[in-house]
Design a protein around this motif. Structure first.
Motif, mmCIF file in Angstrom:
data_model
loop_
_atom_site.group_PDB
_atom_site.id
_atom_site.type_symbol
_atom_site.label_atom_id
_atom_site.label_comp_id
_atom_site.label_asym_id
_atom_site.label_seq_id
_atom_site.Cartn_x
_atom_site.Cartn_y
_atom_site.Cartn_z
ATOM 1 N N ASP A 31 -20.095 6.133 -4.971
ATOM 2 C CA ASP A 31 -19.567 5.325 -6.064
ATOM 3 C C ASP A 31 -18.257 5.876 -6.600
ATOM 4 O OD1 ASP A 31 -21.755 3.649 -5.906
ATOM 5 O OD2 ASP A 31 -22.919 4.851 -7.331
ATOM 6 N N ASN A 32 -17.896 7.099 -6.241
ATOM 7 C CA ASN A 32 -16.681 7.723 -6.729
ATOM 8 C C ASN A 32 -15.921 8.374 -5.571
ATOM 9 O OD1 ASN A 32 -14.729 8.713 -8.398
ATOM 10 N ND2 ASN A 32 -15.915 10.467 -9.102
ATOM 11 N N PRO A 33 -15.408 7.555 -4.624
ATOM 12 C CA PRO A 33 -14.709 8.135 -3.478
ATOM 13 C C PRO A 33 -13.340 8.672 -3.899
ATOM 14 C CG PRO A 33 -14.511 5.769 -3.416
ATOM 15 C CD PRO A 33 -15.417 6.104 -4.577
ATOM 16 N N THR A 34 -12.882 9.698 -3.198
ATOM 17 C CA THR A 34 -11.528 10.171 -3.445
ATOM 18 C C THR A 34 -10.559 9.153 -2.876
ATOM 19 O OG1 THR A 34 -11.534 11.391 -1.380
ATOM 20 C CG2 THR A 34 -12.214 12.594 -3.349
ATOM 21 N N THR A 35 -9.372 9.130 -3.408
ATOM 22 C CA THR A 35 -8.384 8.153 -2.966
ATOM 23 C C THR A 35 -7.954 8.406 -1.529
ATOM 24 O OG1 THR A 35 -7.616 7.901 -5.205
ATOM 25 C CG2 THR A 35 -6.161 7.131 -3.507
ATOM 26 N N GLY A 36 -7.667 9.638 -1.189
ATOM 27 C CA GLY A 36 -7.330 9.977 0.181
ATOM 28 C C GLY A 36 -5.844 9.975 0.474
ATOM 29 N N ILE A 67 7.882 0.757 5.622
ATOM 30 C CA ILE A 67 8.344 1.191 4.312
ATOM 31 C C ILE A 67 9.433 2.242 4.526
ATOM 32 C CG2 ILE A 67 6.567 2.959 4.105
ATOM 33 C CD1 ILE A 67 6.531 2.363 1.072
ATOM 34 N N PRO A 68 10.549 2.125 3.809
ATOM 35 C CA PRO A 68 11.572 3.175 3.912
ATOM 36 C C PRO A 68 11.104 4.435 3.188
ATOM 37 C CG PRO A 68 12.286 1.457 2.404
ATOM 38 C CD PRO A 68 10.985 1.014 2.985
ATOM 39 N N SER A 69 11.554 5.580 3.674
ATOM 40 C CA SER A 69 11.130 6.851 3.086
ATOM 41 C C SER A 69 11.487 6.952 1.605
ATOM 42 C CB SER A 69 11.742 8.021 3.858
ATOM 43 O OG SER A 69 13.162 7.950 3.824
ATOM 44 N N THR A 70 12.525 6.232 1.182
ATOM 45 C CA THR A 70 12.932 6.271 -0.226
ATOM 46 C C THR A 70 11.904 5.621 -1.146
ATOM 47 O OG1 THR A 70 14.203 4.239 0.090
ATOM 48 C CG2 THR A 70 15.397 6.321 0.293
ATOM 49 N N GLN A 71 10.987 4.820 -0.607
ATOM 50 C CA GLN A 71 9.980 4.147 -1.428
ATOM 51 C C GLN A 71 8.586 4.783 -1.332
ATOM 52 O OE1 GLN A 71 9.948 -0.021 -0.542
ATOM 53 N NE2 GLN A 71 12.064 -0.319 -1.201
ATOM 54 N N LEU A 72 8.461 5.850 -0.533
ATOM 55 C CA LEU A 72 7.157 6.483 -0.354
ATOM 56 C C LEU A 72 6.605 7.064 -1.653
ATOM 57 C CD1 LEU A 72 7.292 8.368 3.048
ATOM 58 C CD2 LEU A 72 5.812 6.479 2.395
ATOM 59 N N LYS A 73 7.437 7.763 -2.394
ATOM 60 C CA LYS A 73 6.969 8.405 -3.625
ATOM 61 C C LYS A 73 6.421 7.365 -4.601
ATOM 62 C CE LYS A 73 8.286 11.595 -7.265
ATOM 63 N NZ LYS A 73 9.340 12.463 -7.788
ATOM 64 N N GLY A 74 7.113 6.252 -4.743
ATOM 65 C CA GLY A 74 6.659 5.184 -5.627
ATOM 66 C C GLY A 74 5.332 4.590 -5.171
ATOM 67 N N MET A 75 5.177 4.416 -3.861
ATOM 68 C CA MET A 75 3.928 3.870 -3.329
ATOM 69 C C MET A 75 2.776 4.840 -3.592
ATOM 70 S SD MET A 75 2.956 2.644 0.524
ATOM 71 C CE MET A 75 2.292 4.138 1.208
ATOM 72 N N LEU A 76 3.011 6.128 -3.374
ATOM 73 C CA LEU A 76 1.966 7.124 -3.608
ATOM 74 C C LEU A 76 1.537 7.141 -5.072
ATOM 75 C CD1 LEU A 76 3.289 10.084 -1.443
ATOM 76 C CD2 LEU A 76 1.399 8.551 -0.914
ATOM 77 N N GLN A 77 2.510 7.064 -5.967
ATOM 78 C CA GLN A 77 2.198 7.071 -7.397
ATOM 79 C C GLN A 77 1.494 5.785 -7.821
ATOM 80 O OE1 GLN A 77 6.080 7.782 -9.055
ATOM 81 N NE2 GLN A 77 5.819 10.008 -9.012
ATOM 82 N N ARG A 78 1.972 4.654 -7.343
ATOM 83 C CA ARG A 78 1.410 3.358 -7.727
ATOM 84 C C ARG A 78 -0.053 3.225 -7.313
ATOM 85 N NH1 ARG A 78 5.249 0.493 -5.897
ATOM 86 N NH2 ARG A 78 4.487 0.231 -3.792
ATOM 87 N N TRP A 79 -0.391 3.678 -6.104
ATOM 88 C CA TRP A 79 -1.744 3.523 -5.588
ATOM 89 C C TRP A 79 -2.606 4.758 -5.805
ATOM 90 C CZ3 TRP A 79 -3.470 -1.127 -4.434
ATOM 91 C CH2 TRP A 79 -2.528 -2.119 -4.168
ATOM 92 N N GLY A 80 -2.025 5.836 -6.317
ATOM 93 C CA GLY A 80 -2.797 7.035 -6.632
ATOM 94 C C GLY A 80 -3.284 7.811 -5.427
ATOM 95 N N PHE A 81 -2.555 7.758 -4.316
ATOM 96 C CA PHE A 81 -2.946 8.513 -3.133
ATOM 97 C C PHE A 81 -2.767 10.005 -3.374
ATOM 98 C CE2 PHE A 81 -1.694 4.461 -0.959
ATOM 99 C CZ PHE A 81 -2.961 4.137 -0.526
ATOM 100 N N ASP A 82 -3.574 10.808 -2.686
ATOM 101 C CA ASP A 82 -3.471 12.261 -2.768
ATOM 102 C C ASP A 82 -2.244 12.769 -2.014
ATOM 103 O OD1 ASP A 82 -5.865 12.467 -4.237
ATOM 104 O OD2 ASP A 82 -7.027 12.394 -2.387
ATOM 105 N N GLY A 83 -1.769 12.006 -1.047
ATOM 106 C CA GLY A 83 -0.625 12.382 -0.228
ATOM 107 C C GLY A 83 -0.554 11.466 0.973
#
Length: 102
Positions: A31-36, A67-83
């Protein structure tokens, strides 16, 4: 300025990204999976090879997007990925996991 393009796999049904989730020994609560870590590929063909090799029965349910590398940081933050999990070899698969220290 030129940026590198990365490719990722996304579900056609619900828009979820293909992620790798680490095995944790402390918590196995479904019920509480890590984002990954979102899986990224350097080439479009590598993403297709990964799908065809490891998901041949369901590969039609996924799409490869870029996705261009310049948008990776925003995608990671928006979706809450660990990396990110950068897939070095889609057939084995060999994946290099990277996290942000910010």
């Amino acid at each position: 300025m030129l940026s590198q393009i990365f490719y990722f796999v996304r579900s056609k049904q619900d828009g979820q990204y293909l992620v790798a989730r680490p095995r944790t020994t402390t918590s196995s609560n479904p019920d509480n999976p890590t984002t990954g870590y979102v899986l990224l590929f350097r080439e479009h063909s590598d993403a297709l090879s990964y799908l065809n090799t490891h998901g041949s029965g369901v590969s039609d349910r996924f799409a490869v997007e870029s996705i261009p590398s310049t948008q990776l940081k925003g995608m990671l933050q928006r979706w809450g990925f660990d990396g990110i999990g950068l897939v070095e070899d889609p057939l084995l698969p060999r994946v290099e996991f990277l996290t942000s220290l910010n």
